[in-house]
Design a protein around this motif. Structure first.
Motif, PDB file in Angstrom:
ATOM      1  N   GLN A  59       0.845  -1.197   0.000  1.00  0.00           N
ATOM      2  CA  GLN A  59       0.000   0.000   0.000  1.00  0.00           C
ATOM      3  C   GLN A  59       0.878   1.243   0.000  1.00  0.00           C
ATOM      4  N   THR A  60       0.264   2.396   0.064  1.00  0.00           N
ATOM      5  CA  THR A  60       1.041   3.644   0.048  1.00  0.00           C
ATOM      6  C   THR A  60       0.535   4.608   1.105  1.00  0.00           C
ATOM      7  N   ILE A  61       1.431   5.492   1.546  1.00  0.00           N
ATOM      8  CA  ILE A  61       1.006   6.626   2.352  1.00  0.00           C
ATOM      9  C   ILE A  61       0.746   7.745   1.355  1.00  0.00           C
ATOM     10  N   SER A  62      -0.400   8.406   1.505  1.00  0.00           N
ATOM     11  CA  SER A  62      -0.804   9.380   0.495  1.00  0.00           C
ATOM     12  C   SER A  62       0.144  10.559   0.428  1.00  0.00           C
ATOM     13  N   LEU A  83     -15.047  10.140   9.544  1.00  0.00           N
ATOM     14  CA  LEU A  83     -14.658   8.750   9.293  1.00  0.00           C
ATOM     15  C   LEU A  83     -13.662   8.731   8.148  1.00  0.00           C
ATOM     16  N   GLU A  84     -12.558   7.972   8.342  1.00  0.00           N
ATOM     17  CA  GLU A  84     -11.637   7.752   7.238  1.00  0.00           C
ATOM     18  C   GLU A  84     -11.664   6.276   6.879  1.00  0.00           C
ATOM     19  N   VAL A  85     -11.740   5.968   5.585  1.00  0.00           N
ATOM     20  CA  VAL A  85     -11.660   4.576   5.141  1.00  0.00           C
ATOM     21  C   VAL A  85     -10.297   4.397   4.479  1.00  0.00           C
ATOM     22  N   GLY A  86      -9.510   3.433   4.980  1.00  0.00           N
ATOM     23  CA  GLY A  86      -8.161   3.226   4.459  1.00  0.00           C
ATOM     24  C   GLY A  86      -7.132   3.912   5.342  1.00  0.00           C
ATOM     25  N   THR A  87      -6.946   3.369   6.530  1.00  0.00           N
ATOM     26  CA  THR A  87      -6.014   3.974   7.501  1.00  0.00           C
ATOM     27  C   THR A  87      -4.597   3.994   6.959  1.00  0.00           C
ATOM     28  N   GLY A  88      -4.201   2.873   6.316  1.00  0.00           N
ATOM     29  CA  GLY A  88      -2.832   2.753   5.805  1.00  0.00           C
ATOM     30  C   GLY A  88      -1.831   3.038   6.896  1.00  0.00           C
ATOM     31  N   SER A  89      -0.995   4.037   6.651  1.00  0.00           N
ATOM     32  CA  SER A  89       0.035   4.380   7.632  1.00  0.00           C
ATOM     33  C   SER A  89      -0.549   5.069   8.860  1.00  0.00           C
ATOM     34  N   GLY A  90      -1.717   5.647   8.701  1.00  0.00           N
ATOM     35  CA  GLY A  90      -2.323   6.421   9.795  1.00  0.00           C
ATOM     36  C   GLY A  90      -2.082   7.917   9.667  1.00  0.00           C
ATOM     37  N   TYR A  91      -1.313   8.315   8.661  1.00  0.00           N
ATOM     38  CA  TYR A  91      -0.933   9.733   8.557  1.00  0.00           C
ATOM     39  C   TYR A  91      -2.152  10.660   8.404  1.00  0.00           C
ATOM     40  N   ALA A  92      -3.038  10.324   7.429  1.00  0.00           N
ATOM     41  CA  ALA A  92      -4.174  11.222   7.188  1.00  0.00           C
ATOM     42  C   ALA A  92      -5.057  11.302   8.434  1.00  0.00           C
ATOM     43  N   ALA A  93      -5.275  10.157   9.088  1.00  0.00           N
ATOM     44  CA  ALA A  93      -6.102  10.157  10.304  1.00  0.00           C
ATOM     45  C   ALA A  93      -5.474  11.051  11.372  1.00  0.00           C
ATOM     46  N   ILE A 106     -10.827   3.071   9.435  1.00  0.00           N
ATOM     47  CA  ILE A 106     -10.959   1.627   9.202  1.00  0.00           C
ATOM     48  C   ILE A 106      -9.907   1.181   8.193  1.00  0.00           C
ATOM     49  N   GLU A 107      -9.252   0.063   8.494  1.00  0.00           N
ATOM     50  CA  GLU A 107      -8.236  -0.486   7.595  1.00  0.00           C
ATOM     51  C   GLU A 107      -8.496  -1.990   7.445  1.00  0.00           C
ATOM     52  N   ARG A 108      -8.442  -2.457   6.187  1.00  0.00           N
ATOM     53  CA  ARG A 108      -8.740  -3.882   5.997  1.00  0.00           C
ATOM     54  C   ARG A 108      -7.578  -4.790   6.398  1.00  0.00           C
ATOM     55  N   HIS A 109      -6.358  -4.280   6.347  1.00  0.00           N
ATOM     56  CA  HIS A 109      -5.208  -5.099   6.776  1.00  0.00           C
ATOM     57  C   HIS A 109      -4.956  -4.906   8.263  1.00  0.00           C
ATOM     58  N   ALA A 110      -5.080  -6.012   9.021  1.00  0.00           N
ATOM     59  CA  ALA A 110      -4.935  -5.921  10.473  1.00  0.00           C
ATOM     60  C   ALA A 110      -3.558  -5.387  10.863  1.00  0.00           C
ATOM     61  N   GLY A 133     -11.307  -3.912   9.227  1.00  0.00           N
ATOM     62  CA  GLY A 133     -12.523  -4.396   8.572  1.00  0.00           C
ATOM     63  C   GLY A 133     -12.725  -3.768   7.211  1.00  0.00           C
ATOM     64  N   ASP A 134     -13.913  -4.019   6.675  1.00  0.00           N
ATOM     65  CA  ASP A 134     -14.269  -3.490   5.351  1.00  0.00           C
ATOM     66  C   ASP A 134     -14.915  -2.115   5.509  1.00  0.00           C
ATOM     67  N   GLY A 135     -14.161  -1.107   5.134  1.00  0.00           N
ATOM     68  CA  GLY A 135     -14.638   0.262   5.322  1.00  0.00           C
ATOM     69  C   GLY A 135     -15.776   0.656   4.402  1.00  0.00           C
ATOM     70  N   THR A 136     -16.033  -0.147   3.347  1.00  0.00           N
ATOM     71  CA  THR A 136     -17.133   0.236   2.446  1.00  0.00           C
ATOM     72  C   THR A 136     -18.471   0.132   3.171  1.00  0.00           C
ATOM     73  N   LEU A 208      -9.946   0.268  -3.630  1.00  0.00           N
ATOM     74  CA  LEU A 208     -10.792   0.026  -2.468  1.00  0.00           C
ATOM     75  C   LEU A 208     -11.346  -1.391  -2.628  1.00  0.00           C
ATOM     76  N   ILE A 209     -10.952  -2.276  -1.712  1.00  0.00           N
ATOM     77  CA  ILE A 209     -11.364  -3.675  -1.842  1.00  0.00           C
ATOM     78  C   ILE A 209     -12.429  -3.963  -0.793  1.00  0.00           C
ATOM     79  N   GLY A 210     -13.598  -4.390  -1.218  1.00  0.00           N
ATOM     80  CA  GLY A 210     -14.627  -4.684  -0.225  1.00  0.00           C
ATOM     81  C   GLY A 210     -15.972  -4.910  -0.872  1.00  0.00           C
TER      82      GLY A 210
HETATM   83  N1  SAH Z   1      -4.829   7.315   4.511  1.00  0.00           N
HETATM   84  C1  SAH Z   1      -3.670   6.542   4.241  1.00  0.00           C
HETATM   85  C2  SAH Z   1      -3.647   6.060   2.796  1.00  0.00           C
HETATM   86  C3  SAH Z   1      -3.604   4.590   2.726  1.00  0.00           C
HETATM   87  S1  SAH Z   1      -3.727   3.891   1.134  1.00  0.00           S
HETATM   88  C4  SAH Z   1      -2.410   7.332   4.562  1.00  0.00           C
HETATM   89  O1  SAH Z   1      -2.488   8.485   4.851  1.00  0.00           O
HETATM   90  O2  SAH Z   1      -1.353   6.775   4.486  1.00  0.00           O
HETATM   91  C5  SAH Z   1      -5.326   3.162   1.218  1.00  0.00           C
HETATM   92  C6  SAH Z   1      -5.550   2.116   2.238  1.00  0.00           C
HETATM   93  O3  SAH Z   1      -6.883   1.661   2.070  1.00  0.00           O
HETATM   94  C7  SAH Z   1      -4.683   0.882   2.128  1.00  0.00           C
HETATM   95  O4  SAH Z   1      -3.994   0.706   3.332  1.00  0.00           O
HETATM   96  C8  SAH Z   1      -5.654  -0.268   1.891  1.00  0.00           C
HETATM   97  O5  SAH Z   1      -5.292  -1.463   2.543  1.00  0.00           O
HETATM   98  C9  SAH Z   1      -6.931   0.314   2.481  1.00  0.00           C
HETATM   99  N2  SAH Z   1      -8.180  -0.266   1.996  1.00  0.00           N
HETATM  100  C10 SAH Z   1      -8.532  -0.677   0.754  1.00  0.00           C
HETATM  101  N3  SAH Z   1      -9.800  -1.114   0.736  1.00  0.00           N
HETATM  102  C11 SAH Z   1     -10.288  -0.967   1.997  1.00  0.00           C
HETATM  103  C12 SAH Z   1     -11.543  -1.244   2.616  1.00  0.00           C
HETATM  104  N4  SAH Z   1     -12.581  -1.739   1.936  1.00  0.00           N
HETATM  105  N5  SAH Z   1     -11.690  -0.973   3.926  1.00  0.00           N
HETATM  106  C13 SAH Z   1     -10.646  -0.456   4.643  1.00  0.00           C
HETATM  107  N6  SAH Z   1      -9.452  -0.186   4.108  1.00  0.00           N
HETATM  108  C14 SAH Z   1      -9.264  -0.435   2.799  1.00  0.00           C
END
Ligand code: SAH
Length: 522
Positions: A59-62, A83-93, A106-110, A133-136, A208-210
């Motif tokens: 994945q990437t940090i935005s 709410l943020e979907v896709g925590t990734g690194s946590g930077y944006a949150a 919410i981040e799908r990868h534990a 979990g699934d952020g969708t 976005l996988i979900g």
């Molecule tokens: N906000 C992050 C960007 C992360 S990239 C930052 O600032 O670094 C996007 C993230 O979305 C990835 O970590 C990916 O695993 C996650 N992601 C993809 N589909 C998702 C879903 N359905 N639910 C939660 N997270 C998801």
């Protein structure tokens, strides 16, 4: 540890302020959060380049600019619940947590979620809740949100997320099929069941996988959408496109269709034969288009002479005593039901008030099947206005008499006997009626138009039943062509500004309507 505070301030100045990010709170938050704490070991020195960086799980940090841009789009304010979907690194949150009171992410990868959680703890950021979990599907227990930021690109704005917005709330999400480029959308909830959408241009995000995103097996292996396979399931596509509507009887229900008020054609398929609810919904939309927006044609998948009986009733025209009882053909329930009756009565009442009477809304049948009804209607008309012409028409249509009750057997018979005679006879009659129409232009308008349209129908039906005998697609196309041409004739007859609501399966005329004036809705 490296002191990167100077680089951080420079990044905010060069990459954010000078590129048009003006929100003070956002700029201040980005000056505060140490981005180097959110990149993988070894990448710290690149933390203040304005680019995305790789993190675990592919994945990437935005990129900082895009984080700031999305927050500005979302108009995050202190006091907001985000709410943020896709925590990734946590930077944006982390950035968001410096601006607002409560952040849910919410981040799908534990593994990523766990790393982010530790980072927040270390930095003392205590107003962020992380979930795997699934952020969708959103975070229903914490809803409604003032803003939802999705950091990965999906096929559309997930319904669950839209529904978890507060009224006035904003959802920011990249959307699109192309893995290389998506559109950044802002969906604003404007009311209990209304949303507006703005496009903020091209972006590129990880998928976005979900459940309301992409399927994992489609994209994750290659990171690309396979071009030859559908990347969305049907429920996903429907989920992305639908809008929740109020109850049918709620006035706001039909108001939702005001956006089609300027269209020439509004096609209310795909279920021309449906449930009571569908019929009521269709009637409510049609009433609104007629009453508020000047539509004056309701064209339906019923036979012409049968619908003409309703048309006479709703436009307060003379009842035709010779006409046979309409709507006898299977499936009679399609039109002989209480929902249609209620609409018809409404239309009659509405028309009572319409002046001049030529502007009254009419009810027209597009279909081809009641050949005997059409023959009776042509003869009835001519009997009244021109008995000599009626005698000729009677003789011509006599050719079809043996088959009037069972026209589907006509094709077979036509093979052996001289069907050409029949064909010629009905075409001649059709031509005569059209010539009469031109000759009498302006006079006897509705009556003559009705008779001429019946003559057209008989000519189409003669061919239809003949061709049907051979099977295949030709007869079907013939019927669809007839339906579309009928609609065109109605529009022409009702004048240059005529607009129609169509109650028919879209497949019968939708394609042609689209090609004709690219003006299709519904
Ligand atoms: N906000 C992050 C960007 C992360 S990239 C930052 O600032 O670094 C996007 C993230 O979305 C990835 O970590 C990916 O695993 C996650 N992601 C993809 N589909 C998702 C879903 N359905 N639910 C939660 N997270 C998801």
């Amino acid at each position: 540890m490296l002191d990167l505070s100077r680089e951080r301030r420079r990044m905010v100045d060069v990459h954010l302020s000078r590129r048009g990010i003006h929100d003070r709170e956002i700029l201040e938050a980005m000056r505060e959060v140490p981005r180097e704490a959110f990149v993988d070991p070894g990448y710290e020195e690149f933390a203040y380049e304005d680019g995305p960086l790789p993190i675990a799980e592919d994945q990437t940090i935005s990129q900082p600019y895009i984080v700031a841009f999305m927050l500005e789009m979302a108009q995050v304010n202190p006091g907001d619940q985000v709410l943020e979907v896709g925590t990734g690194s946590g930077y944006a949150a982390a950035v968001i947590s410096r601006i607002v009171d409560h952040v849910y992410t919410i981040e799908r990868h534990a593994g990523l979620a766990e790393t982010a959680r530790r980072r927040f703890e270390k930095l003392g950021y205590r107003n962020i809740k992380v979930r795997t979990g699934d952020g969708t599907k959103g975070w229903p227990e914490a809803a409604p949100f003032d803003a939802i930021i999705v950091a990965a690109s999906g096929p559309g704005a997930p319904l669950a997320l839209q529904q978890q917005l507060d009224v006035g709330g904003r959802l920011i999400i990249p959307v699109g099929e192309d893995p290389e480029e998506q559109r950044l959308l802002k969906v604003t909830r404007t009311g209990a069941s209304t949303y507006s959408e703005e496009d903020f241009g091209a972006v590129r995000f990880v998928p976005l996988i979900g459940e309301e995103g992409w399927r994992e097996d489609d994209r994750i292996r290659t990171g690309r959408a396979p071009s030859h396979l559908p990347t969305r399931s049907l429920p996903q596509m429907i989920g992305a496109a639908v809008e929740p509507l109020p109850e049918i009887d709620d006035p706001a229900f039909a108001e939702a269709f005001d956006r089609f008020a300027e269209r020439r054609l509004v096609l209310l398929g795909e279920a021309s034969h449906g449930t009571s609810e569908f019929y009521r919904a269709r009637a409510a939309i049609t009433r609104r288009l007629i009453e508020k927006h000047g539509f004056a044609i309701v064209a339906v998948e019923a036979d012409w002479p049968d619908a003409a009986a309703i048309d006479r009733y709703v436009r307060h025209r003379r009842h035709s005593p010779a006409a046979v009882r309409p709507f006898q053909r299977f499936p009679a329930w399609m039109w002989r039901n209480t929902e249609v009756a209620a609409f018809v009565d409404w239309l009659r009442n509405h028309n009572q008030r319409v002046r001049p009477s030529k502007h009254r809304a009419g009810f027209y049948g597009l279909d081809i099947y009641n050949m005997s009804g059409s023959i009776a209607a042509v003869l009835d008309y001519l009997d009244r206005v021109d008995p000599e012409a009626a005698a000729i028409a009677r003789q011509r249509y006599g050719c079809l008499t043996p088959w009037q009750k069972e026209p589907s057997t006509y094709g077979r018979a036509a093979l052996s006997s001289g069907y050409r005679e029949c064909e010629e006879a009905v075409l001649k009659q059709c031509r005569d009626m059209l010539a009469r129409q031109i000759e009498h232009a302006g006079k006897d308008g509705a009556e003559l138009f009705d008779a001429a349209q019946n003559a057209r129908l008989i000519a189409s039906a003669e061919r239809y039943y003949r061709v049907m005998y051979y099977g295949g697609s030709q007869s079907w196309n013939l019927r669809d062509t007839h339906m579309f041409e009928t609609l065109q004739h109605i529009l022409d007859a009702r004048g240059p500004n005529a607009r129609a609501v169509v109650w028919a399966h879209n497949s019968h005329i939708g394609e042609r309507a689209l090609h004709r004036d690219g003006n299709l809705a519904g």
